[in-house]
Design a protein around this motif. Structure first.
Motif, PDB file in Angstrom:
ATOM      1  N   ILE A   1      65.845 110.760  26.470  1.00  0.00           N
ATOM      2  CA  ILE A   1      64.421 110.761  27.050  1.00  0.00           C
ATOM      3  C   ILE A   1      64.609 111.418  28.495  1.00  0.00           C
ATOM      4  CG2 ILE A   1      62.738 109.108  27.927  1.00  0.00           C
ATOM      5  CD1 ILE A   1      65.400 107.764  25.671  1.00  0.00           C
ATOM      6  N   VAL A   2      63.664 112.464  28.689  1.00  0.00           N
ATOM      7  CA  VAL A   2      63.707 113.052  29.920  1.00  0.00           C
ATOM      8  C   VAL A   2      62.687 112.370  30.657  1.00  0.00           C
ATOM      9  CG1 VAL A   2      62.980 115.235  31.042  1.00  0.00           C
ATOM     10  CG2 VAL A   2      64.056 115.523  28.878  1.00  0.00           C
ATOM     11  N   SER A   3      63.308 111.493  31.746  1.00  0.00           N
ATOM     12  CA  SER A   3      62.592 110.799  32.476  1.00  0.00           C
ATOM     13  C   SER A   3      62.340 111.483  33.879  1.00  0.00           C
ATOM     14  CB  SER A   3      63.418 109.330  32.901  1.00  0.00           C
ATOM     15  OG  SER A   3      62.931 108.521  33.779  1.00  0.00           O
ATOM     16  N   SER A   4      62.840 110.978  35.043  1.00  0.00           N
ATOM     17  CA  SER A   4      62.889 111.527  36.393  1.00  0.00           C
ATOM     18  C   SER A   4      63.752 110.836  37.349  1.00  0.00           C
ATOM     19  CB  SER A   4      61.498 111.802  36.630  1.00  0.00           C
ATOM     20  OG  SER A   4      61.166 112.131  38.245  1.00  0.00           O
ATOM     21  N   LEU A   5      64.079 111.327  38.426  1.00  0.00           N
ATOM     22  CA  LEU A   5      64.442 110.601  39.430  1.00  0.00           C
ATOM     23  C   LEU A   5      63.586 109.716  39.868  1.00  0.00           C
ATOM     24  CD1 LEU A   5      66.392 113.277  41.681  1.00  0.00           C
ATOM     25  CD2 LEU A   5      67.604 111.758  39.844  1.00  0.00           C
ATOM     26  N   VAL A   6      62.272 110.063  39.827  1.00  0.00           N
ATOM     27  CA  VAL A   6      61.261 108.904  40.299  1.00  0.00           C
ATOM     28  C   VAL A   6      60.889 107.882  39.152  1.00  0.00           C
ATOM     29  CG1 VAL A   6      60.023 110.541  41.715  1.00  0.00           C
ATOM     30  CG2 VAL A   6      59.243 110.284  39.666  1.00  0.00           C
ATOM     31  N   GLY A   7      61.898 107.987  38.243  1.00  0.00           N
ATOM     32  CA  GLY A   7      62.036 106.893  37.122  1.00  0.00           C
ATOM     33  C   GLY A   7      62.707 105.750  37.718  1.00  0.00           C
ATOM     34  N   LYS A   8      63.472 106.087  38.911  1.00  0.00           N
ATOM     35  CA  LYS A   8      64.557 105.061  39.453  1.00  0.00           C
ATOM     36  C   LYS A   8      63.862 104.552  40.959  1.00  0.00           C
ATOM     37  CE  LYS A   8      67.846 104.363  37.925  1.00  0.00           C
ATOM     38  NZ  LYS A   8      68.312 103.289  36.694  1.00  0.00           N
ATOM     39  N   PHE A   9      63.066 105.493  41.512  1.00  0.00           N
ATOM     40  CA  PHE A   9      62.355 105.224  42.815  1.00  0.00           C
ATOM     41  C   PHE A   9      61.124 105.640  42.857  1.00  0.00           C
ATOM     42  CE2 PHE A   9      65.014 108.725  43.593  1.00  0.00           C
ATOM     43  CZ  PHE A   9      64.080 109.772  44.226  1.00  0.00           C
ATOM     44  N   GLY A  10      60.129 105.083  43.640  1.00  0.00           N
ATOM     45  CA  GLY A  10      58.779 105.702  43.651  1.00  0.00           C
ATOM     46  C   GLY A  10      58.867 106.708  44.805  1.00  0.00           C
ATOM     47  N   SER A  11      57.793 107.521  44.680  1.00  0.00           N
ATOM     48  CA  SER A  11      57.823 108.776  45.748  1.00  0.00           C
ATOM     49  C   SER A  11      56.104 109.184  45.749  1.00  0.00           C
ATOM     50  CB  SER A  11      58.459 109.849  44.852  1.00  0.00           C
ATOM     51  OG  SER A  11      58.054 111.204  45.982  1.00  0.00           O
ATOM     52  N   PRO A  12      55.966 109.443  47.343  1.00  0.00           N
ATOM     53  CA  PRO A  12      54.342 109.773  47.454  1.00  0.00           C
ATOM     54  C   PRO A  12      53.998 110.961  46.410  1.00  0.00           C
ATOM     55  CG  PRO A  12      55.651 109.478  49.599  1.00  0.00           C
ATOM     56  CD  PRO A  12      56.720 109.541  48.389  1.00  0.00           C
ATOM     57  N   TYR A  13      52.767 110.864  46.347  1.00  0.00           N
ATOM     58  CA  TYR A  13      51.986 111.776  45.395  1.00  0.00           C
ATOM     59  C   TYR A  13      52.026 111.543  43.713  1.00  0.00           C
ATOM     60  CZ  TYR A  13      50.502 114.052  49.803  1.00  0.00           C
ATOM     61  OH  TYR A  13      50.065 114.247  51.059  1.00  0.00           O
ATOM     62  N   ARG A  14      52.937 110.507  43.640  1.00  0.00           N
ATOM     63  CA  ARG A  14      53.440 110.438  42.015  1.00  0.00           C
ATOM     64  C   ARG A  14      53.362 108.935  41.657  1.00  0.00           C
ATOM     65  NH1 ARG A  14      55.835 114.287  44.943  1.00  0.00           N
ATOM     66  NH2 ARG A  14      56.835 116.122  43.652  1.00  0.00           N
ATOM     67  N   SER A  15      52.289 108.190  42.147  1.00  0.00           N
ATOM     68  CA  SER A  15      52.445 106.703  41.865  1.00  0.00           C
ATOM     69  C   SER A  15      52.461 106.306  40.347  1.00  0.00           C
ATOM     70  CB  SER A  15      51.153 106.204  42.470  1.00  0.00           C
ATOM     71  OG  SER A  15      49.979 107.021  42.077  1.00  0.00           O
ATOM     72  N   SER A  16      51.528 106.912  39.518  1.00  0.00           N
ATOM     73  CA  SER A  16      51.502 106.433  38.225  1.00  0.00           C
ATOM     74  C   SER A  16      52.428 107.441  37.292  1.00  0.00           C
ATOM     75  CB  SER A  16      50.082 106.552  37.633  1.00  0.00           C
ATOM     76  OG  SER A  16      49.156 105.358  38.162  1.00  0.00           O
ATOM     77  N   TYR A  17      52.873 108.608  37.621  1.00  0.00           N
ATOM     78  CA  TYR A  17      53.892 109.081  37.042  1.00  0.00           C
ATOM     79  C   TYR A  17      55.307 108.503  37.123  1.00  0.00           C
ATOM     80  CZ  TYR A  17      57.437 112.854  36.303  1.00  0.00           C
ATOM     81  OH  TYR A  17      58.332 113.702  35.852  1.00  0.00           O
ATOM     82  N   ALA A  18      55.444 108.129  38.417  1.00  0.00           N
ATOM     83  CA  ALA A  18      56.806 107.169  38.726  1.00  0.00           C
ATOM     84  C   ALA A  18      56.501 105.929  37.877  1.00  0.00           C
ATOM     85  CB  ALA A  18      56.833 106.753  40.111  1.00  0.00           C
ATOM     86  N   ALA A  19      55.466 105.265  37.831  1.00  0.00           N
ATOM     87  CA  ALA A  19      55.249 104.018  36.945  1.00  0.00           C
ATOM     88  C   ALA A  19      55.694 104.359  35.429  1.00  0.00           C
ATOM     89  CB  ALA A  19      54.052 103.650  37.087  1.00  0.00           C
ATOM     90  N   SER A  20      55.033 105.357  35.119  1.00  0.00           N
ATOM     91  CA  SER A  20      55.204 105.737  33.558  1.00  0.00           C
ATOM     92  C   SER A  20      56.531 106.055  33.171  1.00  0.00           C
ATOM     93  CB  SER A  20      54.407 106.941  33.103  1.00  0.00           C
ATOM     94  OG  SER A  20      54.983 108.219  33.781  1.00  0.00           O
TER      95      SER A  20
END
Length: 261
Positions: A135-154
């Motif tokens: 699964i290609v997640s993201s580093l923001v799958g491990k922490f939240g980042s500005p401008y990416r709220s629901s992307y990070a949540a997903s």
């Protein structure tokens, strides 16, 4: 010995395209999916072994088609060994400005689409007593980042789901590899959706200076073939995962000032 078969979503560009070419070069039989059939055909022709590549158009929000898509994917080579979930969309917008319909779209594509396809092919993996989800997640799958709220949540949600799947189906010899890229030089920011659902249409500075898709694909290939449980890919931004874990107060100060757009 039969060749291994990998099915890659989001394969018409960026990380998905580069990964399809890498697995083809390494002798895998490859199934490539995305919405744009024309681009998929281009990717197929640019692979090392086009005769061992099959094109299967797929839209992650059309979950009612997934059973048929899975049956067709299996019919190409008689089996599927690995599903690389790479399809998805990113986000560039502030919470206070973002409509709920945009939040829902991000979850529908990135989380529910991936989960639905996972469930559709799970019986095949169980019956053959082997399989792997990458699964290609993201580093923001491990922490939240500005401008990416629901992307990070997903992406956070994907970790929760697949960590559970790994625990529930280890006895079926089903492996899970979570892949967390940082800044990779693709069109992900150009195609990212904004507060009103329109696309951003420009490249992030950090994205432009990021790792090449080809180098990212090489690291994905290594992680998948070694069946690593989780891998972080990118430059110095990957250290943020460890900073968040071991020095959360410092991480909090850093992320507030980070140039992420």
């Amino acid at each position: 010995m039969p060749k291994s078969v990998i099915w890659i979503t989001g394969a018409s560009s960026g990380i998905g395209e580069a990964t399809a070419k890498k697995f083809s070069k390494e002798g895998f039989q490859v199934i490539i999916s995305a919405r744009n059939e024309g681009e998929l055909n281009r990717v197929k022709l640019e692979c090392s072994n086009p005769s061992e590549v099959r094109v299967l158009p797929l839209d992650l929000v059309e979950i009612n088609t997934f059973k048929e898509n899975v049956n067709q994917a299996i019919s190409f080579f008689g089996k599927v060994d690995i599903v690389l979930h790479n399809g998805g969309i990113s986000q560039r917008s502030l919470i206070k400005e973002t409509g709920l319909e945009v939040d829902r779209k991000l979850m529908e594509v990135n989380f529910f689409g991936t989960v639905a396809l996972t469930k559709a092919i799970l019986p095949h993996f169980i019956s053959q007593k082997s399989g792997q989800y990458a699964i290609v997640s993201s580093l923001v799958g491990k922490f939240g980042s500005p401008y990416r709220s629901s992307y990070a949540a997903s992406k956070h949600a994907l970790h929760g789901f697949f960590d559970t799947l790994r625990a529930e189906h280890f006895q079926d010899n089903i492996a899970v590899t979570m892949i967390c890229p940082g800044f990779i030089r693709t069109n992900v920011s150009i195609n990212a959706i904004t507060a009103d659902g329109s696309t951003l249409g420009k490249m992030d500075e950090a994205q432009e200076k990021g790792m090449s898709p080809e180098n990212c694909a090489a690291e994905i290939f290594s992680a998948v073939t070694r069946k690593k449980e989780e891998v972080y890919i990118g430059g110095k931004e990957t250290f943020s995962v460890h900073l968040k874990r071991f020095l959360p107060s410092i991480f909090s100060k850093v992320i507030k000032k980070a140039k992420v757009r």
